[in-house]
Every structure is written in structure tokens, then in C-alpha cells.
Design a protein around this motif. Structure first.
Motif, PDB file in Angstrom:
ATOM      1  N   ARG A  79       0.734  -1.335  -0.200  1.00 51.80           N
ATOM      2  CA  ARG A  79       0.045   0.031   0.031  1.00 51.80           C
ATOM      3  C   ARG A  79       0.791   1.404   0.075  1.00 51.80           C
ATOM      4  O   ARG A  79       1.870   1.147   0.125  1.00 51.80           O
ATOM      5  N   TYR A  80       0.189   2.484  -0.082  1.00 49.90           N
ATOM      6  CA  TYR A  80       0.680   3.711   0.083  1.00 49.90           C
ATOM      7  C   TYR A  80      -0.168   4.161   1.399  1.00 49.90           C
ATOM      8  O   TYR A  80      -1.261   4.090   1.375  1.00 49.90           O
ATOM      9  N   THR A  81       0.505   4.722   2.220  1.00 46.84           N
ATOM     10  CA  THR A  81      -0.118   5.346   3.442  1.00 46.84           C
ATOM     11  C   THR A  81      -1.260   6.177   3.100  1.00 46.84           C
ATOM     12  O   THR A  81      -2.476   6.071   3.977  1.00 46.84           O
ATOM     13  N   ILE A  85       6.486   9.694   4.294  1.00 41.77           N
ATOM     14  CA  ILE A  85       7.291   8.983   3.643  1.00 41.77           C
ATOM     15  C   ILE A  85       8.481   9.115   4.567  1.00 41.77           C
ATOM     16  O   ILE A  85       9.395   8.112   4.706  1.00 41.77           O
ATOM     17  N   GLU A 137       6.959   2.770  -2.512  1.00 37.64           N
ATOM     18  CA  GLU A 137       7.769   3.738  -2.718  1.00 37.64           C
ATOM     19  C   GLU A 137       6.850   4.164  -3.968  1.00 37.64           C
ATOM     20  O   GLU A 137       6.853   3.644  -4.977  1.00 37.64           O
ATOM     21  N   PHE A 139       9.692   6.006   7.046  1.00 38.49           N
ATOM     22  CA  PHE A 139       9.897   4.582   6.525  1.00 38.49           C
ATOM     23  C   PHE A 139      11.355   4.589   6.014  1.00 38.49           C
ATOM     24  O   PHE A 139      11.767   5.139   4.859  1.00 38.49           O
ATOM     25  N   GLU A 190       4.989  -0.887   2.850  1.00 41.30           N
ATOM     26  CA  GLU A 190       4.907   0.488   2.227  1.00 41.30           C
ATOM     27  C   GLU A 190       5.530   0.467   0.928  1.00 41.30           C
ATOM     28  O   GLU A 190       6.644   0.225   0.911  1.00 41.30           O
ATOM     29  N   THR A 246       2.021  -5.132   6.624  1.00 41.19           N
ATOM     30  CA  THR A 246       1.984  -3.940   5.829  1.00 41.19           C
ATOM     31  C   THR A 246       3.068  -3.462   5.068  1.00 41.19           C
ATOM     32  O   THR A 246       4.157  -3.269   6.077  1.00 41.19           O
TER      33      THR A 246
END
Length: 318
Positions: A81-83, A194, A108, A197, A106, A104
Motif C-alpha cells: 500500500r501507500y499510507t 514517507i 515507494e 519509512f 509501504e 503492511t
């Protein structure tokens, strides 16, 4: 002072130039990505997965829903996913509420290296069984497929549930996207998540902000805004934040949420609640989120949803 002002002006012009160049290059990448995304549909990709692996994964999901304390560790579920993706938020809300264990990951947004194993490049995506496992993609298809296995499949036939799910997907997502990207600075701030992360290199983070923020600003103002105007959801001169608050109030009123009915689903959330909640979570921590909690009647519902999806560690009122 004059020299100082001159330097400040040069820095400002330099930043603007970088944004313009970045925006132009990034927008070209965005258009190409849209073209690439059409090469394979989510339905076709899901249909190409190993049937036996999908059946085994769904049998495990069903057992988790029915017997969460005795279910085995299962095939391992990864959510890519993207947050800040509202569609990812919908799938994440479903997994959290129904207690489906998952990791989960993340992604890019610019290079999507985390999706190298997948031929499909849009998010969200679930992978069952790790490397070489089976995939399930597209937020609606993820929710609808899993819903059949956790005992809430009947809600997919409920016209009112589907009305609000469609509203979340077609209207609310656009208003949220427009508000968070209404200025170039706001779009830049929208990518600040971002930084949390460590798995994403610093250079990629910088590249994302320089190219991604201008792209999202252009998409919001040149694509999302005209779409909402054409649909009659915005008029020239409207204050976008005020309209967003009106949409939030529309949900609270239309869903009948009050002291006696805590959720659209009544005593507990249904798929409509989860979809709407998931969209809101894509901007959690942003100024528009806090503004919404303070200036609409959504705060009580949001807190209850937070508790039931595991974002609050203690019971309400404790």
C-alpha cells in the motif's frame, strides 16, 4: 538587506523552477503510468492466480473470522500500500476490523520497487504465501472477495450499503484528494509521511517530493476539480474545505449516526462504515483531518471506528 532579499528571491525562484520542472517531468511519468495501468485489469490479474492457493487462503480467512483464537498462522498475508492512498485505506480498514493478520508493506510511489514480483502495478494488493504466492488486487475486489468469507457477504446486496460505498469511492475520495493537494505546499506536506519509512532511500524520498508533490497538485487542480464541477459537486468560487465539511455532515446525517445508532451498520460497523473510514485514514495526521474532527460531527464515529480497528489501546470511556 537588498542583498539578502535578492538571495531570498533567487532561492524562491529556484524552488519554483524546480517544482515546475519536476511537475512537468512527473506529470509525464504519471500519464505514462496511467497508460501502463490499463495494460492489465484487476479482474484479469486476479483470474490468472493459482486457484488452489487462493482457495486455501480464503479457507484460512474464513477460519480466522469464525475461530480467531484457534486459527493457525495461515499462509502469511502481505498488504502492499501507500499510507496516503484512500483505496488502500479501505482495504486496510477491512483487514483491521475483521482481525485478519497481515504485514503492511509501504510501497515507494515513484518507482514501486516493492511491487517488482507483481505484474499488476496499482494498489492496494494482497499477497498470500509470500514469494511465489497468490495475489488479490483492487480495493473493491479485495473487500468483496474477503467479505464472502468473513460472514458479511449479504451486505454486498444491500442497496444502502452499496450507495455509501459508491459515494466513498466516487465523491469522498475526490474531495479529500482535492483538499490535501489544493496548494503546492499542501501537496508537499502530504508526502511527509514517507520520511517515517527507513526502507525507502533518502534519494527516493527527495525525488518523490520534488516530482510527486507537483504532480498531485496538478492532478487535483486540473483533473479532480473539473471533474467535481462537471458532476455538480462544486461550483466556481466554492470554498473547498467548507464543501468537504458538508460532505462529512452529509454522511453523518444520511447514515443516521447519533447517540442511539453509533454506525451506519447500527450497533457495529458495516462495509459502508469501513469504506468511508478507510478513505479518511489516508489523510490521518494531516491538517484537514484534525480540522474535520473539530468542525463536523464525525469525531465520535471516528473514535469508535479507531477503537474497533485497533488504533485505540483502551476501551472508550476508560
Amino acid at each position: 538587506m537588498a542583498a539578502r532579499m535578492s538571495l531570498a528571491r533567487k532561492l524562491a525562484l529556484g524552488s519554483l523552477g524546480t517544482a515546475v520542472v519536476g511537475g512537468a517531468g512527473g506529470y509525464a511519468m504519471y500519464k505514462q503510468r496511467l497508460k501502463d495501468n490499463k495494460a492489465m485489469t484487476a479482474v484479469d490479474f486476479n483470474a490468472a492466480q493459482d486457484t488452489d492457493k487462493i482457495k486455501a487462503a480464503m479457507a484460512w480467512v474464513q477460519k480466522v473470522a469464525r475461530e480467531p483464537l484457534t486459527a493457525s498462522s495461515g499462509p502469511g498475508v502481505e498488504m502492499f500500500r501507500y499510507t496516503t492512498c484512500p483505496f488502500c485505506g479501505k482495504a486496510k480498514a477491512f483487514l483491521d476490523y475483521h482481525g485478519i493478520p497481515h504485514e503492511t508493506i509501504e510501497v515507494e510511489p515513484m518507482f514501486k520497487s516493492q511491487l517488482a514480483p507483481s505484474e499488476y502495478k496499482k494498489l492496494p494488493q494482497l499477497r498470500f504465501g509470500g514469494e511465489g504466492g497468490a495475489w488479490l488486487v483492487d480495493s473493491d475486489l479485495i473487500v468483496e472477495t474477503l467479505a464472502e468469507h468473513v460472514g458479511v457477504g449479504a451486505q454486498l446486496q444491500d442497496p444502502d450499503v452499496q450507495k455509501w460505498r459508491s459515494w466513498a469511492r466516487e465523491s469522498l475520495v475526490r474531495h479529500v484528494t482535492l483538499n490535501i493537494n489544493k496548494t503546492l505546499l499542501g501537496a508537499w506536506q502530504g508526502y511527509s509521511y514517507i520520511d517515517a519509512f527507513d526502507t525507502i532511500p533518502f534519494a527516493n524520498k527527495l525525488f518523490l517530493k520534488v516530482l510527486g508533490a507537483p504532480v498531485m497538485y496538478l492532478v487535483a487542480t486540473k483533473k479532480t476539480y473539473p471533474t467535481l464541477v462537471k458532476a455538480g459537486e462544486l461550483k466556481e468560487g466554492d470554498d473547498w474545505r467548507t464543501v468537504l465539511h458538508e460532505k462529512v455532515e452529509y454522511f453523518v446525517t444520511g447514515a443516521g449516526i447519533d447517540e442511539t445508532k453509533p454506525f451506519h451498520g447500527g450497533a457495529k460497523p458495516d462495509l459502508a462504515d469501513l469504506d468511508v473510514y478507510g478513505v479518511f485514514q489516508s489523510v490521518r495526521g494531516h491538517a484537514i483531518y484534525e480540522d474535520m474532527l473539530q468542525n463536523t460531527r464525525i469525531a465520535g464515529w471516528m473514535e469508535r471506528m479507531d477503537y474497533l480497528t485497533g488504533k485505540l489501546d483502551k476501551k472508550l470511556g476508560a
